[in-house]
Scaffold this active site. Structure first.
Site, PDB file in Angstrom:
ATOM      1  N   ARG A 149      42.410  45.962  35.906  1.00 48.06           N
ATOM      2  CA  ARG A 149      42.228  45.352  37.216  1.00 48.06           C
ATOM      3  C   ARG A 149      41.076  46.086  37.894  1.00 48.06           C
ATOM      4  NH1 ARG A 149      47.815  46.399  36.613  1.00 48.06           N
ATOM      5  NH2 ARG A 149      49.100  44.499  36.507  1.00 48.06           N
ATOM      6  N   LYS A 173      49.809  48.676  39.198  1.00 51.32           N
ATOM      7  CA  LYS A 173      50.688  48.235  40.281  1.00 51.32           C
ATOM      8  C   LYS A 173      51.968  49.055  40.284  1.00 51.32           C
ATOM      9  CE  LYS A 173      49.123  43.469  40.781  1.00 51.32           C
ATOM     10  NZ  LYS A 173      49.520  42.035  40.753  1.00 51.32           N
ATOM     11  N   HIS A 244      38.176  39.962  37.687  1.00 51.01           N
ATOM     12  CA  HIS A 244      39.408  39.522  37.023  1.00 51.01           C
ATOM     13  C   HIS A 244      39.105  38.565  35.864  1.00 51.01           C
ATOM     14  CE1 HIS A 244      43.553  40.524  37.823  1.00 51.01           C
ATOM     15  NE2 HIS A 244      43.938  39.324  37.437  1.00 51.01           N
ATOM     16  N   ARG A 247      39.015  40.515  32.809  1.00 53.36           N
ATOM     17  CA  ARG A 247      40.381  40.886  32.408  1.00 53.36           C
ATOM     18  C   ARG A 247      41.020  39.725  31.632  1.00 53.36           C
ATOM     19  NH1 ARG A 247      44.949  44.166  33.689  1.00 53.36           N
ATOM     20  NH2 ARG A 247      46.794  43.032  34.389  1.00 53.36           N
ATOM     21  N   TYR A 279      48.448  33.686  28.702  1.00 54.19           N
ATOM     22  CA  TYR A 279      47.253  33.799  27.868  1.00 54.19           C
ATOM     23  C   TYR A 279      47.419  33.113  26.515  1.00 54.19           C
ATOM     24  CZ  TYR A 279      45.666  36.973  31.430  1.00 54.19           C
ATOM     25  OH  TYR A 279      45.278  37.492  32.634  1.00 54.19           O
TER      26      TYR A 279
END
Length: 297
Positions: A149, A173, A244, A247, A279
């Site tokens: 991130r 996170k 992002h 990512r 994904y």
């Protein structure tokens, strides 16, 4: 609103203590609740603790009349549910007004990704003959190699990179730490940046952050967001590329090359594999496109 302001402080402090949420997440909770509190005070003359079931339904209807998107409404409802569940546990209210309010159904949205050729063009965009170009090249290579991130990338400190082991320790996170392999390519660019560019950028000043600016501080999320947009334009790629996006490309390309979903989950730092499963749909869509393009029938 003064009482509500103190109440929001208590709630956000409790969230931070319970879940270790990031300042950005806590800010989102506070903003959602403050906006509802203002509407409630103006339209009903009540504070947040006095809100009823009908008030919440009316507020959601008000937002939809203003063309609020389902995703925004779902996030708001999540904030409200968390807030009123907290008040219920604290015995500040006797009934949760969010009960039996369902979140709007969200359409499945596949994350935008880049092809491997697109990524190569983006990574080649910085001018590595300049100190800032060399820094940006190292940042882009690290972002793609690790699938970080952007907040994790700009938060990396020099001491968190292990050149011997070829890994970087990042804080994700919920303040959860994980080790992510760097790969030879990105590690080589980090070494070159540390030797040739970083000392020149800092001018001898001390700094803990790995990626620094001309002012001697750590690169910010906003500044890097602008950098990646600039390099995307230089590479002839769409203007809506963000950190992002790389990512997403990292995860998609790993799966395209046969990586295990659980491994990708660990690398991305997802606590729930259902978040990572999106994904697999991206990879499937890519396979369908390739089949349609190359199959003779």
């Amino acid at each position: 609103m003064a009482d509500d302001s103190g109440l929001l402080d208590e709630f956000c402090d409790a969230l931070w203590l319970e879940d270790g949420l990031s300042p950005n997440t806590l800010s989102s909770y506070r903003r959602d609740l403050r906006l509802f509190g203002r509407w409630l005070a103006a339209q009903r003359g009540r504070g947040l603790m006095e809100a009823g079931h009908a008030d919440l339904l009316d507020y959601l209807a008000h937002l939809f009349r203003k063309s609020a998107k389902p995703r925004s409404a779902a996030r708001l409802l999540s904030s409200l549910k968390r807030f009123y569940q907290y008040l219920l546990r604290q015995h500040r209210i006797t009934l949760d007004p969010t009960l039996q309010i369902e979140a709007p159904r969200l359409p499945r949205s596949l994350p935008k990704s880049l092809t491997e050729t697109d990524v190569e063009q983006l990574l080649a965009a910085p001018d590595v003959n300049t100190v800032f170009g060399l820094r940006d090249k190292a940042m882009l290579e690290t972002l793609y190699a690790c699938g970080l991130r952007v907040s994790e990338l700009v938060g990396v400190k020099v001491a968190q990179v292990s050149h011997d082991m070829g890994v970087v320790r990042v804080t994700g996170k919920g303040s959860k730490e994980r080790l992510v392999p760097l790969g030879e390519e990105s590690l080589d660019w980090i070494r070159r940046y540390l030797e040739e560019a970083r000392p020149a950028i800092l001018g001898g000043a001390p700094a803990e952050a790995l990626f620094v600016t001309a002012r001697g501080g750590a690169m910010t999320r906003q500044a890097f967001w602008h950098l990646i947009r600039r390099y995307a334009a230089r590479a002839g790629l769409p203007a809506n590329i963000s950190p992002h996006t790389l990512r997403h490309a990292f995860a998609t390309h790993l799966l395209n090359h046969g990586a295990d979903l659980r491994v990708v989950q660990l690398l991305l730092g997802h606590s729930d594999i259902s978040t990572t499963q999106i994904y697999t749909h991206v990879a499937q869509e890519r396979m369908k496109q390739l089949h349609a393009k190359h199959h003779p029938r």
